[in-house]
Design a protein around this motif. Structure first.
Motif, PDB file in Angstrom:
ATOM      1  N   ASN A   1       7.555   3.677 -17.616  1.00 36.09           N
ATOM      2  CA  ASN A   1       8.857   3.125 -17.218  1.00 36.09           C
ATOM      3  C   ASN A   1       8.921   2.853 -15.719  1.00 36.09           C
ATOM      4  OD1 ASN A   1       9.734   3.186 -19.824  1.00 36.09           O
ATOM      5  ND2 ASN A   1      10.811   5.136 -19.652  1.00 36.09           N
ATOM      6  N   VAL A   2       8.395   3.802 -14.929  1.00 30.66           N
ATOM      7  CA  VAL A   2       8.377   3.607 -13.472  1.00 30.66           C
ATOM      8  C   VAL A   2       7.509   2.394 -13.114  1.00 30.66           C
ATOM      9  CG1 VAL A   2       7.581   4.625 -11.292  1.00 30.66           C
ATOM     10  CG2 VAL A   2       8.872   6.008 -12.910  1.00 30.66           C
ATOM     11  N   SER A   3       6.347   2.284 -13.778  1.00 34.37           N
ATOM     12  CA  SER A   3       5.440   1.156 -13.523  1.00 34.37           C
ATOM     13  C   SER A   3       6.115  -0.168 -13.866  1.00 34.37           C
ATOM     14  CB  SER A   3       4.158   1.304 -14.347  1.00 34.37           C
ATOM     15  OG  SER A   3       3.499   2.495 -14.023  1.00 34.37           O
ATOM     16  N   LEU A   4       6.809  -0.200 -14.994  1.00 36.26           N
ATOM     17  CA  LEU A   4       7.496  -1.429 -15.412  1.00 36.26           C
ATOM     18  C   LEU A   4       8.553  -1.843 -14.388  1.00 36.26           C
ATOM     19  CD1 LEU A   4       7.960  -0.852 -19.261  1.00 36.26           C
ATOM     20  CD2 LEU A   4       6.589  -2.624 -18.189  1.00 36.26           C
ATOM     21  N   ILE A   5       9.309  -0.858 -13.891  1.00 31.00           N
ATOM     22  CA  ILE A   5      10.355  -1.159 -12.900  1.00 31.00           C
ATOM     23  C   ILE A   5       9.734  -1.711 -11.612  1.00 31.00           C
ATOM     24  CG2 ILE A   5      12.095  -0.091 -11.391  1.00 31.00           C
ATOM     25  CD1 ILE A   5      12.659   1.863 -13.777  1.00 31.00           C
TER      26      ILE A   5
ATOM     27  N   LEU B   1       0.833  -1.214   0.000  1.00 21.77           N
ATOM     28  CA  LEU B   1       0.000   0.000   0.000  1.00 21.77           C
ATOM     29  C   LEU B   1       0.866   1.261   0.000  1.00 21.77           C
ATOM     30  CD1 LEU B   1      -2.857  -1.081   2.445  1.00 21.77           C
ATOM     31  CD2 LEU B   1      -2.946  -0.927  -0.043  1.00 21.77           C
ATOM     32  N   VAL B   2       2.012   1.183   0.664  1.00 15.92           N
ATOM     33  CA  VAL B   2       2.948   2.328   0.660  1.00 15.92           C
ATOM     34  C   VAL B   2       3.465   2.560  -0.766  1.00 15.92           C
ATOM     35  CG1 VAL B   2       5.235   3.105   1.419  1.00 15.92           C
ATOM     36  CG2 VAL B   2       3.630   2.153   3.080  1.00 15.92           C
ATOM     37  N   ILE B   3       3.793   1.459  -1.465  1.00 14.06           N
ATOM     38  CA  ILE B   3       4.267   1.583  -2.863  1.00 14.06           C
ATOM     39  C   ILE B   3       3.173   2.218  -3.729  1.00 14.06           C
ATOM     40  CG2 ILE B   3       4.976   0.285  -4.921  1.00 14.06           C
ATOM     41  CD1 ILE B   3       6.211  -1.796  -2.992  1.00 14.06           C
ATOM     42  N   ALA B   4       1.915   1.766  -3.534  1.00 13.91           N
ATOM     43  CA  ALA B   4       0.787   2.331  -4.300  1.00 13.91           C
ATOM     44  C   ALA B   4       0.656   3.825  -4.010  1.00 13.91           C
ATOM     45  CB  ALA B   4      -0.503   1.590  -3.957  1.00 13.91           C
ATOM     46  N   SER B   5       0.827   4.201  -2.744  1.00 14.16           N
ATOM     47  CA  SER B   5       0.732   5.628  -2.365  1.00 14.16           C
ATOM     48  C   SER B   5       1.844   6.444  -3.029  1.00 14.16           C
ATOM     49  CB  SER B   5       0.839   5.776  -0.842  1.00 14.16           C
ATOM     50  OG  SER B   5      -0.146   5.010  -0.216  1.00 14.16           O
ATOM     51  N   PHE B   6       3.041   5.869  -3.073  1.00  6.40           N
ATOM     52  CA  PHE B   6       4.155   6.563  -3.725  1.00  6.40           C
ATOM     53  C   PHE B   6       3.884   6.769  -5.218  1.00  6.40           C
ATOM     54  CE2 PHE B   6       7.078   5.717  -0.086  1.00  6.40           C
ATOM     55  CZ  PHE B   6       7.593   6.997   0.003  1.00  6.40           C
ATOM     56  N   LEU B   7       3.262   5.778  -5.846  1.00  8.40           N
ATOM     57  CA  LEU B   7       2.945   5.899  -7.279  1.00  8.40           C
ATOM     58  C   LEU B   7       1.934   7.031  -7.507  1.00  8.40           C
ATOM     59  CD1 LEU B   7       2.752   2.144  -8.350  1.00  8.40           C
ATOM     60  CD2 LEU B   7       4.490   3.807  -9.001  1.00  8.40           C
TER      61      LEU B   7
ATOM     62  N   VAL C   1      -2.236   0.548 -13.320  1.00  9.35           N
ATOM     63  CA  VAL C   1      -2.925   0.625 -14.621  1.00  9.35           C
ATOM     64  C   VAL C   1      -3.700   1.937 -14.764  1.00  9.35           C
ATOM     65  CG1 VAL C   1      -4.628  -0.465 -16.124  1.00  9.35           C
ATOM     66  CG2 VAL C   1      -3.066  -1.885 -14.798  1.00  9.35           C
ATOM     67  N   LEU C   2      -4.408   2.338 -13.708  1.00  7.58           N
ATOM     68  CA  LEU C   2      -5.189   3.581 -13.803  1.00  7.58           C
ATOM     69  C   LEU C   2      -4.292   4.806 -13.972  1.00  7.58           C
ATOM     70  CD1 LEU C   2      -8.209   3.213 -11.337  1.00  7.58           C
ATOM     71  CD2 LEU C   2      -8.047   2.632 -13.745  1.00  7.58           C
ATOM     72  N   SER C   3      -3.116   4.785 -13.319  1.00  5.21           N
ATOM     73  CA  SER C   3      -2.212   5.938 -13.478  1.00  5.21           C
ATOM     74  C   SER C   3      -1.784   6.075 -14.940  1.00  5.21           C
ATOM     75  CB  SER C   3      -0.993   5.798 -12.568  1.00  5.21           C
ATOM     76  OG  SER C   3      -0.189   4.716 -12.986  1.00  5.21           O
ATOM     77  N   LEU C   4      -1.701   4.957 -15.643  1.00 10.07           N
ATOM     78  CA  LEU C   4      -1.342   5.006 -17.069  1.00 10.07           C
ATOM     79  C   LEU C   4      -2.538   5.396 -17.927  1.00 10.07           C
ATOM     80  CD1 LEU C   4       1.020   1.950 -17.372  1.00 10.07           C
ATOM     81  CD2 LEU C   4       1.543   4.249 -18.123  1.00 10.07           C
ATOM     82  N   ILE C   5      -3.719   4.844 -17.600  1.00 11.05           N
ATOM     83  CA  ILE C   5      -4.923   5.163 -18.389  1.00 11.05           C
ATOM     84  C   ILE C   5      -5.245   6.652 -18.282  1.00 11.05           C
ATOM     85  CG2 ILE C   5      -7.431   4.849 -18.508  1.00 11.05           C
ATOM     86  CD1 ILE C   5      -7.027   1.926 -17.888  1.00 11.05           C
ATOM     87  N   PHE C   6      -5.158   7.191 -17.075  1.00  4.79           N
ATOM     88  CA  PHE C   6      -5.479   8.608 -16.906  1.00  4.79           C
ATOM     89  C   PHE C   6      -4.353   9.523 -17.381  1.00  4.79           C
ATOM     90  CE2 PHE C   6      -8.506   6.938 -13.617  1.00  4.79           C
ATOM     91  CZ  PHE C   6      -9.642   7.329 -14.294  1.00  4.79           C
TER      92      PHE C   6
END
Lengths: 308, 86
Positions: free
Chosen positions: A253-257, A27-33, B79-84
């Motif tokens: 790119n960040v998502s892929l990493i 959840l912390v990683i999701a918050s950082f994203l 996925v949503l961060s990319l879609i938006f």
């Protein structure tokens, strides 16, 4: 080093599960994203030139690719109409100036108003919109993948095309908008339904003796065109321009990493737990790997750009 | 490994759902709202699968459910961060 091992490798200090894979850590990683997205949104306003977006799209390329699709479908190519170019550019400028992304403006202005504004008297008219594409090929491909947009491109009733490409700020994001206007003037449309005169091969000799060929009356409607003679100011984007740092590419790119790292940690974690025969209360690592594998596939599939 | 083999039929159903989702994403690449719906549905299906799977194997507990929810939230966020963003 100790902290890194604690983060990535299952051991007694992290309850035999890599700390990175704990629910709280995820959840912390999701918050950082999410925070990262906020930074991308606000950084151009704060720092100016951190993120930039400049299109490498030329009007000629859009027309060429569109006509290529029509040729593949056995249709005649569009001819470029300068009035439609002006109308399409005016529509793009209107979207940027009034900050909307739609066929109909917030004040109710229909797309057809832009055709009329340049004096283009249409029998048939259509509009395709695209934004955030870094090249013409991706935009045309996206239109072709959408049934309604493809119908516009492959509509035999349309004879002429106009393209407007404009860079600007739309809802807080730097973007490039492509407006594709299709049209058929009255002259084109009226000629079409008139049947061709029969060839002499189909006429029996007896009938030919008494019938003199007469010209098929062609009804051409006359209009008083109120053409706006004021030259439109068009700034075509420089084809040599490139995407400097695309927010979409950066996010991807960040998502892929992140996904690749999580996949690696999950696999290593599952291997070590299985090898050490550790019994623990946790979800199935293989299920998590499948789910993240699917997310990775989607991240790879997703392309920048929207169409309307 | 023995445990993994026992779960294989369950994993096939999960893989089937995900493959359908990826195909949907690819085919309807022009429809953002459809894609948002697909990713939310896939995440919900994943959490549901986890709950059903662990219930069948009688090892369900709150920690496990929260783990599936956390992984699902992370996936949806990506996925949503990319879609938006597009």
């Amino acid at each position: 080093m100790e902290k890194l091992i604690h983060l990535l490798i299952p051991r007694h200090t992290n309850n035999h599960k890599a700390k990175m894979l704990h629910s709280f850590s995820l959840l912390v990683i999701a918050s950082f994203l999410i925070l990262f997205q906020a930074v991308i949104n606000f950084s151009p306003k704060i720092g100016g030139a951190i993120l930039g977006y400049a299109a490498s799209i030329s009007r000629d390329e859009v027309v060429r690719l569109t006509n290529l699709k029509r040729a593949e479908a056995g249709l005649s190519p569009f001819s470029i109409n300068s009035s439609l170019n002006n109308a399409a550019y005016a529509k793009g400028a209107d979207m940027i100036n009034k900050d909307y992304w739609a066929h109909v403006a917030p004040d109710g202005t229909q797309p057809w108003a832009f055709f009329n504004s340049v004096g283009y008297k249409y029998r048939y008219a259509g509009e395709n919109l695209a934004r955030d594409f870094s090249n013409a090929n991706d935009a045309v491909t996206a239109w072709m993948n959408s049934p309604t947009h493809r119908d516009n491109i492959l509509n035999p009733k349309y004879k002429e095309i106009g393209i407007g490409i404009i860079d600007g700020d739309l809802a807080g994001s730097d973007t490039t908008v492509i407006v594709q206007f299709f049209g058929a003037g009255y002259a084109d449309a009226v000629r079409e339904p008139i049947a061709q005169a029969a060839t002499t091969e189909n006429i029996k000799p007896a009938a030919v003796a008494t019938i003199k060929p007469t010209a098929v009356p062609t009804v051409v409607p006359t209009f008083v065109l109120e053409i706006n003679t004021a030259p439109a100011v068009i700034t075509t984007p420089n084809a040599e321009q490139q995407v400097l740092v695309s927010p979409f590419t950066t996010t991807r790119n960040v998502s892929l990493i992140v996904v690749a790292l999580l996949l690696l940690v999950f696999v290593v974690d599952a291997y070590l737990v299985s090898k050490r025969r550790i019994s623990r209360i946790a979800g199935r690592s293989f299920a998590h790997v499948i789910f993240l594998g699917m997310i990775l596939s989607i991240v790879i599939i997703l392309r920048s750009g929207q169409i309307l | 490994m023995q445990k993994f083999k026992k779960h294989i039929p369950h994993y096939f159903s999960l893989i089937g759902v995900f493959v359908a989702g990826i195909i949907g994403f690819y085919v309807y690449s022009y429809d953002r709202f459809f894609q948002i719906g697909v990713v939310v549905a896939l995440a919900a299906a994943y959490v549901s699968w986890g709950i059903i799977h662990h219930t069948i194997h009688k090892d369900i507990c709150l920690t496990v459910v929260l783990e599936y929810i956390a992984v699902a939230i992370l996936g949806v966020t990506i996925v949503l961060s990319l879609i938006f963003r597009v």
